[in-house]
Write a protein that holds these residues in place. Structure first.
Motif, mmCIF file in Angstrom:
data_model
loop_
_atom_site.group_PDB
_atom_site.id
_atom_site.type_symbol
_atom_site.label_atom_id
_atom_site.label_comp_id
_atom_site.label_asym_id
_atom_site.label_seq_id
_atom_site.Cartn_x
_atom_site.Cartn_y
_atom_site.Cartn_z
ATOM 1 N N GLY A 193 -1.429 -10.076 -9.624
ATOM 2 C CA GLY A 193 -2.397 -9.130 -8.668
ATOM 3 C C GLY A 193 -2.186 -7.829 -9.542
ATOM 4 N N HIS A 194 -1.927 -7.760 -10.641
ATOM 5 C CA HIS A 194 -1.824 -6.611 -11.574
ATOM 6 C C HIS A 194 -0.961 -5.495 -11.158
ATOM 7 N N PHE A 224 0.920 -1.248 0.045
ATOM 8 C CA PHE A 224 0.080 -0.124 -0.175
ATOM 9 C C PHE A 224 0.811 1.184 0.109
ATOM 10 N N GLY A 225 2.126 1.101 0.499
ATOM 11 C CA GLY A 225 2.889 2.209 0.638
ATOM 12 C C GLY A 225 3.628 2.811 -0.673
ATOM 13 N N ASP A 250 -5.155 -6.853 -4.160
ATOM 14 C CA ASP A 250 -5.248 -7.731 -4.851
ATOM 15 C C ASP A 250 -3.785 -8.427 -5.031
ATOM 16 N N ALA A 251 -2.480 -7.849 -5.015
ATOM 17 C CA ALA A 251 -1.425 -8.356 -5.120
ATOM 18 C C ALA A 251 -1.011 -9.089 -3.765
ATOM 19 N N TYR A 252 -1.604 -8.380 -2.710
ATOM 20 C CA TYR A 252 -1.579 -8.990 -1.388
ATOM 21 C C TYR A 252 -2.012 -10.289 -1.297
ATOM 22 N N GLU A 285 -2.343 -15.019 0.215
ATOM 23 C CA GLU A 285 -3.536 -16.061 0.345
ATOM 24 C C GLU A 285 -3.451 -17.182 -0.879
ATOM 25 N N LYS A 286 -3.375 -16.769 -1.998
ATOM 26 C CA LYS A 286 -3.307 -17.694 -3.124
ATOM 27 C C LYS A 286 -1.937 -18.519 -3.042
#
Length: 142
Positions: A74-75, A31-32, A42-44, A49-50
């Motif tokens: 995650g784009h 986020f930073g 999404d990247a997180y 998770e994935k």
């Protein structure tokens, strides 16, 4: 400006200890950067998770290319290469200097100012990332 995404919105319960705090650290790192929050979220989700890369050791066991690919999935493509490199360095420093635990950074810091300074010593973590991370971490580190 859009509202800030919280740890809870990502399914992270930082009151559950070190593992959840690390997940928030990774989210805060993403986020930073100058990137849309939904893309960072999404990247997180892709990384943690994935692909189950939810500890410093698991991230360090990724190759740079694997992390670039996950970020791309995650784009998170604008800064994917530098972000992958910094994530590897961040987790390596956390493992080598703090035994892989954010709690050890807190324990070695005499006050919040020193704690924030130590967090800022990780490559790719600036004042904005520290602010995002501490917004949630202070709830369990007060």
């Amino acid at each position: 400006m859009a509202s800030e995404i919280s740890a809870k919105e990502l399914g992270i319960d930082i009151s559950q200890g070190e593992g959840e705090l690390f997940k928030w650290f990774i989210a805060s790192f993403l986020f930073g950067k100058r990137i849309q929050q939904d893309i960072a979220a999404d990247a997180y989700r892709v990384i943690v998770e994935k692909h189950q890369r939810d500890t410093p050791r698991k991230i360090c066991n990724c190759s740079w290319q694997e992390l670039v690919d996950m970020l791309g999935e995650g784009h998170y493509v604008r800064y994917d290469e530098s972000t992958a490199e910094r994530l590897l360095k961040l987790c390596d420093k956390l493992n080598n200097e703090y035994g892989g635990k954010l709690g050890n950074i807190r324990e070695r810091s005499k006050d919040r100012k020193e704690l924030e300074k130590r967090l800022g010593e990780f490559e790719g973590i600036g004042p904005k990332t520290v602010e995002i991370f501490m917004r949630e971490a202070q709830k369990v580190w007060s």
